[in-house]
Design a protein around this motif. Structure first.
Motif, short mmCIF file in Angstrom:
data_model
loop_
_atom_site.label_atom_id
_atom_site.label_comp_id
_atom_site.label_asym_id
_atom_site.label_seq_id
_atom_site.Cartn_x
_atom_site.Cartn_y
_atom_site.Cartn_z
N PRO A 17 0.83 -1.22 0.00
CA PRO A 17 0.00 0.00 0.00
C PRO A 17 0.86 1.26 0.00
N ALA A 18 1.59 1.48 -1.10
CA ALA A 18 2.52 2.60 -1.17
C ALA A 18 2.48 3.26 -2.54
N THR A 19 2.93 4.51 -2.58
CA THR A 19 3.12 5.22 -3.84
C THR A 19 4.51 5.84 -3.82
N ILE A 20 5.27 5.60 -4.87
CA ILE A 20 6.62 6.13 -5.01
C ILE A 20 6.58 7.20 -6.10
N SER A 21 7.15 8.37 -5.82
CA SER A 21 7.15 9.48 -6.78
C SER A 21 8.58 9.98 -7.00
N THR A 70 -1.73 7.94 6.38
CA THR A 70 -0.65 7.79 5.42
C THR A 70 0.62 8.42 5.97
N LEU A 71 1.70 7.65 6.00
CA LEU A 71 3.02 8.14 6.38
C LEU A 71 3.73 8.54 5.10
N SER A 72 4.27 9.76 5.07
CA SER A 72 4.94 10.27 3.87
C SER A 72 6.36 10.69 4.21
#
Length: 145
Positions: free
Chosen positions: A49-53, A83-85
């Protein structure tokens, strides 16, 4: 005159965009214009459950004869109810080590209910011109009606 061209794609689990800008400058000021180009991509794998930018851009300031590049890397990861960013940023000014900077930030966002969300975070930016770091904390509340 300022001309801007953008192109983007938002797909299932990934996307990206490009931006190209040209500014001819203003004859009534010392601004002789600039050209910039940037691009970025994101990826959200199905397995976690992550997004990499990742984003990269350049600016060529014609009146100063200076070129700058900027790199951004970010990660959003679902933890508990929020959400941890985390993000890293590096700016490089060609020909001037004293104006370069690097920084990072960490934050956590979560919804209190359907109408209110809260974000708390920490950031630091290393300013190589003075050798001092700028450090701070952020608290933000977002209301939606």
């Amino acid at each position: 005159d300022v001309s801007t061209f953008t192109l983007g794609y938002n797909g299932e689990g990934w996307g990206g965009g490009l931006a190209l800008t040209s500014n001819d400058g203003d004859v009534t000021t010392t601004n002789n214009g600039y050209d910039s180009f940037g691009g970025g991509v994101y990826y959200s794998p199905e397995s976690i459950p992550a997004t990499i930018s990742v984003a990269y851009d350049t600016v060529d300031a014609e009146d100063l004869g200076v070129e700058a590049t900027d790199l951004f890397i970010g990660l959003d990861y679902e933890v508990g109810p929020g959400t941890l960013s985390a993000a890293y940023n590096s700016t490089d000014i060609d020909g001037s080590d004293s104006e370069d900077s690097t920084g990072f930030e960490v934050s956590y966002s979560y919804g209190l209910n359907d109408y209110v969300s809260v974000t708390a975070g920490f950031f630091t930016v290393e300013d190589t011109s003075t050798g001092d770091d700028d450090t701070g904390v952020v608290a933000e509340t977002y209301f939606s009606f």
